[in-house]
Scaffold this motif. Structure first.
Motif, PDB file in Angstrom:
ATOM      1  N   PRO A   1      -3.013  55.787 -33.021  1.00  0.00           N
ATOM      2  CA  PRO A   1      -2.736  56.525 -34.259  1.00  0.00           C
ATOM      3  C   PRO A   1      -1.239  56.806 -34.387  1.00  0.00           C
ATOM      4  N   GLU A   2      -0.772  56.948 -35.616  1.00  0.00           N
ATOM      5  CA  GLU A   2       0.632  57.251 -35.865  1.00  0.00           C
ATOM      6  C   GLU A   2       1.021  58.534 -35.139  1.00  0.00           C
ATOM      7  N   GLY A   3       2.189  58.507 -34.513  1.00  0.00           N
ATOM      8  CA  GLY A   3       2.688  59.677 -33.804  1.00  0.00           C
ATOM      9  C   GLY A   3       2.291  59.752 -32.342  1.00  0.00           C
ATOM     10  N   VAL A   4       1.449  58.826 -31.885  1.00  0.00           N
ATOM     11  CA  VAL A   4       1.048  58.807 -30.474  1.00  0.00           C
ATOM     12  C   VAL A   4       1.881  57.752 -29.756  1.00  0.00           C
ATOM     13  N   ASN A   5       2.521  58.172 -28.673  1.00  0.00           N
ATOM     14  CA  ASN A   5       3.386  57.280 -27.897  1.00  0.00           C
ATOM     15  C   ASN A   5       2.751  56.987 -26.541  1.00  0.00           C
ATOM     16  N   LEU A   6       2.878  55.764 -26.105  1.00  0.00           N
ATOM     17  CA  LEU A   6       2.346  55.332 -24.820  1.00  0.00           C
ATOM     18  C   LEU A   6       3.485  54.738 -24.010  1.00  0.00           C
ATOM     19  N   LYS A   7       3.653  55.237 -22.782  1.00  0.00           N
ATOM     20  CA  LYS A   7       4.678  54.653 -21.915  1.00  0.00           C
ATOM     21  C   LYS A   7       4.074  54.399 -20.538  1.00  0.00           C
ATOM     22  N   PHE A   8       4.646  53.435 -19.866  1.00  0.00           N
ATOM     23  CA  PHE A   8       4.201  53.059 -18.530  1.00  0.00           C
ATOM     24  C   PHE A   8       5.331  53.354 -17.559  1.00  0.00           C
ATOM     25  N   THR A   9       5.005  54.021 -16.474  1.00  0.00           N
ATOM     26  CA  THR A   9       6.017  54.303 -15.460  1.00  0.00           C
ATOM     27  C   THR A   9       5.624  53.577 -14.185  1.00  0.00           C
ATOM     28  N   ARG A  10       6.628  53.187 -13.446  1.00  0.00           N
ATOM     29  CA  ARG A  10       6.390  52.455 -12.202  1.00  0.00           C
ATOM     30  C   ARG A  10       7.163  53.117 -11.083  1.00  0.00           C
ATOM     31  N   GLU A  11       6.477  53.410 -10.013  1.00  0.00           N
ATOM     32  CA  GLU A  11       7.126  54.016  -8.857  1.00  0.00           C
ATOM     33  C   GLU A  11       7.695  52.921  -7.968  1.00  0.00           C
ATOM     34  N   LEU A  12       8.956  53.023  -7.647  1.00  0.00           N
ATOM     35  CA  LEU A  12       9.543  52.074  -6.700  1.00  0.00           C
ATOM     36  C   LEU A  12       9.180  52.483  -5.281  1.00  0.00           C
ATOM     37  N   THR A  13       9.048  53.781  -5.069  1.00  0.00           N
ATOM     38  CA  THR A  13       8.607  54.334  -3.790  1.00  0.00           C
ATOM     39  C   THR A  13       7.383  55.191  -4.080  1.00  0.00           C
ATOM     40  N   PRO A  14       6.302  55.054  -3.313  1.00  0.00           N
ATOM     41  CA  PRO A  14       5.114  55.867  -3.589  1.00  0.00           C
ATOM     42  C   PRO A  14       5.445  57.362  -3.597  1.00  0.00           C
ATOM     43  N   ARG A  15       5.096  58.026  -4.696  1.00  0.00           N
ATOM     44  CA  ARG A  15       5.396  59.452  -4.862  1.00  0.00           C
ATOM     45  C   ARG A  15       4.145  60.317  -4.865  1.00  0.00           C
ATOM     46  N   GLY A  16       2.965  59.699  -4.873  1.00  0.00           N
ATOM     47  CA  GLY A  16       1.740  60.464  -4.925  1.00  0.00           C
ATOM     48  C   GLY A  16       1.442  60.921  -6.338  1.00  0.00           C
ATOM     49  N   PRO A  17       0.244  61.465  -6.548  1.00  0.00           N
ATOM     50  CA  PRO A  17      -0.146  61.880  -7.901  1.00  0.00           C
ATOM     51  C   PRO A  17       0.793  62.918  -8.521  1.00  0.00           C
ATOM     52  N   ALA A  18       1.165  63.944  -7.787  1.00  0.00           N
ATOM     53  CA  ALA A  18       2.048  64.974  -8.350  1.00  0.00           C
ATOM     54  C   ALA A  18       3.464  64.436  -8.535  1.00  0.00           C
ATOM     55  N   GLY A  19       3.930  63.628  -7.610  1.00  0.00           N
ATOM     56  CA  GLY A  19       5.261  63.028  -7.743  1.00  0.00           C
ATOM     57  C   GLY A  19       5.352  62.152  -8.978  1.00  0.00           C
ATOM     58  N   ALA A  20       4.275  61.412  -9.262  1.00  0.00           N
ATOM     59  CA  ALA A  20       4.246  60.564 -10.454  1.00  0.00           C
ATOM     60  C   ALA A  20       4.289  61.411 -11.722  1.00  0.00           C
ATOM     61  N   ILE A  21       3.655  62.572 -11.684  1.00  0.00           N
ATOM     62  CA  ILE A  21       3.686  63.479 -12.843  1.00  0.00           C
ATOM     63  C   ILE A  21       5.117  63.911 -13.107  1.00  0.00           C
ATOM     64  N   ARG A  22       5.798  64.354 -12.054  1.00  0.00           N
ATOM     65  CA  ARG A  22       7.183  64.814 -12.240  1.00  0.00           C
ATOM     66  C   ARG A  22       8.061  63.684 -12.760  1.00  0.00           C
ATOM     67  N   ASP A  23       7.886  62.493 -12.219  1.00  0.00           N
ATOM     68  CA  ASP A  23       8.718  61.358 -12.633  1.00  0.00           C
ATOM     69  C   ASP A  23       8.495  60.975 -14.096  1.00  0.00           C
TER      70      ASP A  23
END
Length: 171
Positions: A54-76
């Protein structure tokens, strides 16, 4: 909204699982969706290229170069300029309903972290859905591996921030 037939993604009832999750998030007003799948991020990204949001919804993909774990991925992936709460779902989780009520209860409680739980034999077990406040995300270390249950929740409690369970009412 619709998508092309993605390759390499788990399908449920003819649609990739991730699409069902994104739809649930959009239904509660989420406008920024970030997906982090470590070494599999490119598979999801390729598989969702035809996804029409839908208009106004943004989707982005992030990639960890070093495993950061679930919470680390959230912060990144968190956009500190925009602030606000973040809804986290574990990969491979299929759910329907219950999220809007959880969001309301999180906002009303003022908790730093709200965790969806289900009862089993008198114990409350995490379901895999979390809502974190800006303050919770800010406490996640900028480097190192950080798990939500093992490191972040104790960190929040040691910082005198509220962590609460929500008896998840969805399926």
């Amino acid at each position: 909204w619709s998508s092309a037939s993605p390759r390499g993604t788990l399908s449920v009832i003819g649609r990739p699982l991730i699409e069902w999750v994104i739809e649930e998030l959009i239904n509660v007003g989420v406008t920024n969706v970030a997906i982090s799948a470590n070494g599999y991020t490119h598979i999801l990204s390729d598989g969702l290229k035809g996804l029409v949001l839908p208009e106004g919804v943004n989707l982005k993909f992030t990639r960890e170069l070093t495993p950061r774990g679930p919470a680390g991925a959230i912060r990144d992936a968190y956009d500190f300029d925009k602030g606000g709460s973040v809804i986290v779902t574990e990969g491979g989780l299929f759910f329907s309903g219950g999220l809007a009520e959880m969001v309301r209860e999180h906002e009303d409680s003022g908790a730093a972290l709200t965790m969806a739980v289900s009862e089993s034999s008198g114990d409350f077990l995490p379901v895999g859905i979390y809502i974190l406040s800006y303050e919770a995300v800010e406490l996640i270390p900028q480097t190192s591996y950080v798990d939500i249950k093992e490191q972040l929740i104790p960190l929040l409690l040691n910082s005198a921030l509220s962590v609460r369970g929500n008896a998840f009412k969805g399926e």
